[in-house]
Design a protein around this motif. Structure first.
Motif, PDB file in Angstrom:
ATOM      1  N   GLU A  59      49.933  30.630  47.590  1.00 23.09           N
ATOM      2  CA  GLU A  59      48.623  30.272  47.063  1.00 23.09           C
ATOM      3  C   GLU A  59      48.572  30.542  45.557  1.00 23.09           C
ATOM      4  O   GLU A  59      48.101  29.705  44.785  1.00 23.09           O
ATOM      5  CB  GLU A  59      47.554  31.076  47.789  1.00 23.09           C
ATOM      6  CG  GLU A  59      46.135  30.781  47.374  1.00 23.09           C
ATOM      7  CD  GLU A  59      45.135  31.612  48.151  1.00 23.09           C
ATOM      8  OE1 GLU A  59      44.553  31.069  49.102  1.00 23.09           O
ATOM      9  OE2 GLU A  59      44.965  32.800  47.815  1.00 23.09           O
ATOM     10  N   GLN A  60      49.082  31.693  45.115  1.00 26.39           N
ATOM     11  CA  GLN A  60      49.079  32.038  43.693  1.00 26.39           C
ATOM     12  C   GLN A  60      49.971  31.099  42.885  1.00 26.39           C
ATOM     13  O   GLN A  60      49.632  30.703  41.774  1.00 26.39           O
ATOM     14  CB  GLN A  60      49.549  33.478  43.490  1.00 26.39           C
ATOM     15  CG  GLN A  60      48.543  34.503  43.927  1.00 26.39           C
ATOM     16  CD  GLN A  60      49.081  35.925  43.804  1.00 26.39           C
ATOM     17  OE1 GLN A  60      50.277  36.128  43.597  1.00 26.39           O
ATOM     18  NE2 GLN A  60      48.206  36.900  43.958  1.00 26.39           N
ATOM     19  N   GLU A  61      51.117  30.741  43.451  1.00 27.98           N
ATOM     20  CA  GLU A  61      52.060  29.877  42.744  1.00 27.98           C
ATOM     21  C   GLU A  61      51.591  28.430  42.656  1.00 27.98           C
ATOM     22  O   GLU A  61      52.083  27.676  41.827  1.00 27.98           O
ATOM     23  CB  GLU A  61      53.425  29.936  43.419  1.00 27.98           C
ATOM     24  CG  GLU A  61      54.109  31.280  43.269  1.00 27.98           C
ATOM     25  CD  GLU A  61      55.376  31.402  44.088  1.00 27.98           C
ATOM     26  OE1 GLU A  61      55.661  30.481  44.900  1.00 27.98           O
ATOM     27  OE2 GLU A  61      56.082  32.410  43.939  1.00 27.98           O
ATOM     28  N   ARG A 114      46.265  26.281  42.001  1.00 32.00           N
ATOM     29  CA  ARG A 114      44.944  25.787  42.375  1.00 32.00           C
ATOM     30  C   ARG A 114      43.906  26.909  42.270  1.00 32.00           C
ATOM     31  O   ARG A 114      44.228  28.081  42.363  1.00 32.00           O
ATOM     32  CB  ARG A 114      44.942  25.255  43.808  1.00 32.00           C
ATOM     33  CG  ARG A 114      45.783  24.021  43.977  1.00 32.00           C
ATOM     34  CD  ARG A 114      45.701  23.547  45.393  1.00 32.00           C
ATOM     35  NE  ARG A 114      46.471  22.318  45.564  1.00 32.00           N
ATOM     36  CZ  ARG A 114      46.663  21.741  46.717  1.00 32.00           C
ATOM     37  NH1 ARG A 114      46.147  22.252  47.825  1.00 32.00           N
ATOM     38  NH2 ARG A 114      47.368  20.633  46.795  1.00 32.00           N
ATOM     39  N   VAL A 115      42.664  26.519  42.104  1.00 29.40           N
ATOM     40  CA  VAL A 115      41.575  27.483  42.054  1.00 29.40           C
ATOM     41  C   VAL A 115      40.990  27.595  43.458  1.00 29.40           C
ATOM     42  O   VAL A 115      40.578  26.597  44.047  1.00 29.40           O
ATOM     43  CB  VAL A 115      40.485  27.045  41.057  1.00 29.40           C
ATOM     44  CG1 VAL A 115      39.333  28.012  41.065  1.00 29.40           C
ATOM     45  CG2 VAL A 115      41.082  26.925  39.665  1.00 29.40           C
ATOM     46  N   TYR A 116      40.985  28.793  43.988  1.00 29.23           N
ATOM     47  CA  TYR A 116      40.440  29.038  45.318  1.00 29.23           C
ATOM     48  C   TYR A 116      39.152  29.848  45.194  1.00 29.23           C
ATOM     49  O   TYR A 116      39.064  30.749  44.356  1.00 29.23           O
ATOM     50  CB  TYR A 116      41.437  29.811  46.187  1.00 29.23           C
ATOM     51  CG  TYR A 116      42.650  28.977  46.538  1.00 29.23           C
ATOM     52  CD1 TYR A 116      42.655  28.177  47.660  1.00 29.23           C
ATOM     53  CD2 TYR A 116      43.780  28.981  45.733  1.00 29.23           C
ATOM     54  CE1 TYR A 116      43.755  27.411  47.983  1.00 29.23           C
ATOM     55  CE2 TYR A 116      44.884  28.224  46.043  1.00 29.23           C
ATOM     56  CZ  TYR A 116      44.874  27.436  47.174  1.00 29.23           C
ATOM     57  OH  TYR A 116      45.956  26.670  47.494  1.00 29.23           O
ATOM     58  N   LEU A 117      38.201  29.535  46.007  1.00 28.66           N
ATOM     59  CA  LEU A 117      36.912  30.209  45.984  1.00 28.66           C
ATOM     60  C   LEU A 117      36.837  31.208  47.122  1.00 28.66           C
ATOM     61  O   LEU A 117      37.106  30.884  48.275  1.00 28.66           O
ATOM     62  CB  LEU A 117      35.775  29.186  46.130  1.00 28.66           C
ATOM     63  CG  LEU A 117      34.367  29.758  46.218  1.00 28.66           C
ATOM     64  CD1 LEU A 117      34.002  30.439  44.901  1.00 28.66           C
ATOM     65  CD2 LEU A 117      33.377  28.662  46.508  1.00 28.66           C
ATOM     66  N   ASN A 118      36.481  32.431  46.800  1.00 26.98           N
ATOM     67  CA  ASN A 118      36.246  33.458  47.809  1.00 26.98           C
ATOM     68  C   ASN A 118      34.847  34.006  47.545  1.00 26.98           C
ATOM     69  O   ASN A 118      34.673  34.911  46.732  1.00 26.98           O
ATOM     70  CB  ASN A 118      37.287  34.571  47.719  1.00 26.98           C
ATOM     71  CG  ASN A 118      37.077  35.625  48.783  1.00 26.98           C
ATOM     72  OD1 ASN A 118      36.150  35.557  49.579  1.00 26.98           O
ATOM     73  ND2 ASN A 118      37.940  36.627  48.798  1.00 26.98           N
ATOM     74  N   PRO A 119      33.843  33.456  48.217  1.00 25.84           N
ATOM     75  CA  PRO A 119      32.475  33.873  47.929  1.00 25.84           C
ATOM     76  C   PRO A 119      32.149  35.295  48.370  1.00 25.84           C
ATOM     77  O   PRO A 119      31.132  35.841  47.972  1.00 25.84           O
ATOM     78  CB  PRO A 119      31.628  32.856  48.689  1.00 25.84           C
ATOM     79  CG  PRO A 119      32.504  32.388  49.792  1.00 25.84           C
ATOM     80  CD  PRO A 119      33.907  32.451  49.266  1.00 25.84           C
ATOM     81  N   GLY A 120      32.992  35.900  49.172  1.00 28.07           N
ATOM     82  CA  GLY A 120      32.729  37.261  49.622  1.00 28.07           C
ATOM     83  C   GLY A 120      31.653  37.303  50.696  1.00 28.07           C
ATOM     84  O   GLY A 120      31.137  36.282  51.134  1.00 28.07           O
ATOM     85  N   PRO A 121      31.295  38.495  51.122  1.00 29.22           N
ATOM     86  CA  PRO A 121      30.297  38.616  52.194  1.00 29.22           C
ATOM     87  C   PRO A 121      28.903  38.243  51.704  1.00 29.22           C
ATOM     88  O   PRO A 121      28.567  38.423  50.537  1.00 29.22           O
ATOM     89  CB  PRO A 121      30.356  40.101  52.564  1.00 29.22           C
ATOM     90  CG  PRO A 121      30.875  40.775  51.353  1.00 29.22           C
ATOM     91  CD  PRO A 121      31.799  39.788  50.680  1.00 29.22           C
ATOM     92  N   LYS A 122      28.124  37.721  52.612  1.00 28.72           N
ATOM     93  CA  LYS A 122      26.735  37.387  52.291  1.00 28.72           C
ATOM     94  C   LYS A 122      25.868  38.600  52.616  1.00 28.72           C
ATOM     95  O   LYS A 122      25.973  39.183  53.684  1.00 28.72           O
ATOM     96  CB  LYS A 122      26.272  36.187  53.114  1.00 28.72           C
ATOM     97  CG  LYS A 122      26.981  34.921  52.736  1.00 28.72           C
ATOM     98  CD  LYS A 122      26.442  33.748  53.507  1.00 28.72           C
ATOM     99  CE  LYS A 122      27.162  32.484  53.090  1.00 28.72           C
ATOM    100  NZ  LYS A 122      26.665  31.313  53.783  1.00 28.72           N
ATOM    101  N   LEU A 123      25.026  38.967  51.678  1.00 27.10           N
ATOM    102  CA  LEU A 123      24.144  40.109  51.875  1.00 27.10           C
ATOM    103  C   LEU A 123      22.880  39.651  52.597  1.00 27.10           C
ATOM    104  O   LEU A 123      22.320  38.592  52.285  1.00 27.10           O
ATOM    105  CB  LEU A 123      23.780  40.744  50.538  1.00 27.10           C
ATOM    106  CG  LEU A 123      24.967  41.255  49.724  1.00 27.10           C
ATOM    107  CD1 LEU A 123      24.497  41.769  48.376  1.00 27.10           C
ATOM    108  CD2 LEU A 123      25.698  42.343  50.476  1.00 27.10           C
TER     109      LEU A 123
END
Length: 56
Positions: free
Chosen positions: A36-38, A41-50
């Motif tokens: 993925e790093q190599e 591409r830009v990946y989105l990790n929105p994280g947990p929803k509060l």
């Protein structure tokens, strides 16, 4: 059970891929992260929803 050639092919690939990393989940995940790093591409990790506090 129905024999589906596509499902059979996917399962075979999954087994071969896991065997490449000694069936070690941590090594498999690390390989995916490296790929993925190599990729550049830009990946989105929105994280947990509060959760919002509800007023009643």
């Amino acid at each position: 059970m129905i024999n589906d050639p596509i499902v059979k092919e996917v399962r075979l690939y999954r087994q071969e891929h896991a065997a490449r990393y000694g069936n070690d989940l941590n090594r498999i995940i690390e390989a995916f992260r490296k790929k993925e790093q190599e990729s550049g591409r830009v990946y989105l990790n929105p994280g947990p929803k509060l959760l919002q506090k509800q007023t009643t």
